[in-house]
Design a protein around this motif. Structure first.
Motif, mmCIF file in Angstrom:
data_model
loop_
_atom_site.group_PDB
_atom_site.id
_atom_site.type_symbol
_atom_site.label_atom_id
_atom_site.label_comp_id
_atom_site.label_asym_id
_atom_site.label_seq_id
_atom_site.Cartn_x
_atom_site.Cartn_y
_atom_site.Cartn_z
ATOM 1 N N LEU A 1 -34.818 26.157 -8.290
ATOM 2 C CA LEU A 1 -34.444 25.330 -7.143
ATOM 3 C C LEU A 1 -32.938 25.075 -7.099
ATOM 4 O O LEU A 1 -32.299 25.225 -6.046
ATOM 5 C CB LEU A 1 -35.203 24.001 -7.183
ATOM 6 N N MET B 1 -38.393 25.527 -0.754
ATOM 7 C CA MET B 1 -39.142 24.262 -0.797
ATOM 8 C C MET B 1 -40.500 24.417 -0.130
ATOM 9 O O MET B 1 -41.518 23.904 -0.628
ATOM 10 C CB MET B 1 -38.327 23.156 -0.139
ATOM 11 N N VAL C 1 -30.783 23.983 -4.053
ATOM 12 C CA VAL C 1 -31.324 22.662 -3.730
ATOM 13 C C VAL C 1 -30.598 21.625 -4.577
ATOM 14 O O VAL C 1 -30.457 21.807 -5.791
ATOM 15 C CB VAL C 1 -32.846 22.619 -3.996
ATOM 16 N N VAL D 1 -39.271 17.858 -4.071
ATOM 17 C CA VAL D 1 -39.925 19.159 -3.995
ATOM 18 C C VAL D 1 -41.153 19.190 -4.909
ATOM 19 O O VAL D 1 -42.217 19.698 -4.528
ATOM 20 C CB VAL D 1 -38.945 20.282 -4.381
#
Length: 414
Positions: A235, A301, A241, A249
């Motif tokens: 991620l 996500m 992210v 998430v």
């Protein structure tokens, strides 16, 4: 006019048992968020503190089937209460200890209690629900585990930040003691049943369909959780992210898993193999897309949430088939069903860790997961092709302990 089987409410005892699995799931996964605090307090490295996760998984792999046999002749309600009491004492021992070795030993004992509760609780829940709602009952029990990832683990980690790592252990000890009292109040005493036989339990495992089902469970859950084990670097480092958004998430993943077990439980009672093929194929696709498209934060996500839904939709039907094919050995089959995913977690996470250090880097773990999930289609295909998907073992005499389980075995599993 009677309502269709899928629309009837599950017995209250299933909800009581799912509360127990919520506590078990919380204690298994909350450690990941407390490792720095544990390491600092007990004066060990973070990697050494990670052994608390490894020994728990190992305890489940060995302990679930072993305790299924060891407690076979004990009344089921008494076994559930004893498991919760031992679970509570294990957390008390860990909370009071200043020795890392003793905390490790407490985790092993806790894992044995967890394996015992799961294998006996699954039999009690499915027996109470009846053959037509076996997958739904198992889906409810697994829902307790997935709810732990959504609520129990984040709350435990938050409490650990406020009060120190011992705080969640104190709370889990208290809640499991309360759960033991609730189980004693609401779980009915065993009705008169034939004395269980260890030899019969072991003999029932000669059915190859049991092992095909367990193999599919190991490969599928190993693939999903190998990816999940290294989801944070995927991620943050690959998808971009923000670190602060990772818990959101993971919450989406947990909610997806909760939805998957619920829907999979309902569909699995009607068309088990169709549900399994659909869930496994879509999981493989989700993992493959995550490998290729995880450079986009929004796409990543969404795929992580979707993976939660598809990855856990198959577990209730797999557990139900294992119980059905085992016939007169539901307790041992339940114990093996608890061990199988942990084998997948151990092997899958180890392989994914190697892939993470390869040139594939963050794309390595989901690629490992893709291969494992795709391989799960092999035992499922073998199940579909095996001659006679209807059980041929005669139904036991009415009133025996295996009467309801055998009823499930006569149903078509197509």
């Amino acid at each position: 006019m009677s309502s269709p089987p899928g629309s009837r409410r599950l017995p209250f005892v299933v909800l009581v048992l799912s509360a127990g699995t919520f506590l078990m799931g919380t204690t298994e996964f909350v450690i990941a968020g407390l490792l720095p605090e544990i390491a600092g307090d007990l004066e060990v490295s973070v990697s050494r503190a990670g052994l608390l996760i490894t020994v728990f998984a190992a305890g489940m792999v060995v302990g679930a089937p072993a305790m299924a046999i060891a407690t076979l002749r004990l009344p089921r309600r008494s076994t559930l209460i004893l498991a919760l009491v031992v679970f509570s004492l294990g957390h008390l021992a860990a909370a009071l200890s200043s020795s890392f070795a003793l905390v490790v030993a407490a985790r092993v004992v806790t894992a044995l209690a967890t394996g015992t509760f799961w294998c006996v609780g699954a039999v009690v829940a499915t027996t109470a629900a009846g053959p037509a709602a076996t997958s739904r009952a198992l889906g409810m029990l697994m829902g307790g585990l997935t709810l732990a990832t959504v609520a129990g683990v984040p709350l435990g980690s938050w409490l650990g930040q406020l009060s120190g790592w011992r705080g969640p252990f104190w709370v889990l000890a208290a809640l499991s003691a309360v759960a033991a009292a609730v189980v004693g109040r609401f779980i009915p005493a065993d009705e008169r049943r034939e004395a269980p036989s260890v030899r019969a339990e072991l003999a029932a495992l000669r059915d190859g369909r049991v092992w095909l089902t367990l193999s599919a469970m190991t490969l599928l859950m190993g693939g999903v959780l190998a990816t999940y084990s290294y989801i944070s670097p995927l991620l943050t480092e690959r998808a971009g992210v923000p670190a602060g958004a990772v818990p959101m998430v993971l919450t989406g993943y947990g909610l997806g898993a909760l939805l998957g077990t619920t829907v999979g439980g309902r569909l699995g009672d009607r068309r088990p193999l169709a549900t399994l093929f659909t869930a496994t194929a879509t999981t493989t696709l989700a993992l493959l897309l995550l490998t290729v498209l995880s450079t986009s934060p929004v796409t990543t996500m969404a795929l992580v949430t979707f993976l939660g839904v598809t990855g856990f939709a198959a577990t209730p039907a797999l557990g139900a088939l294992a119980l059905r094919f085992a016939g007169s050995a539901p307790t041992l089959a339940s114990g093996l069903s608890g061990a199988a995913p942990n084998v997948g977690i151990a092997v899958g996470s180890w392989t994914a860790g190697i892939a993470l250090t390869s040139p594939l880097r963050q794309a390595g773990p989901p690629l490992v997961g893709t291969v494992a999930a795709a391989l799960a289609l092999v035992p499922l295909t073998a199940l579909a092709l095996m001659h006679g998907t209807r059980a041929e073992t005669p139904r036991p005499r009415p009133g025996t302990a295996t009467d309801q389980a055998a009823g499930a075995r006569t149903q078509d599993v197509g």
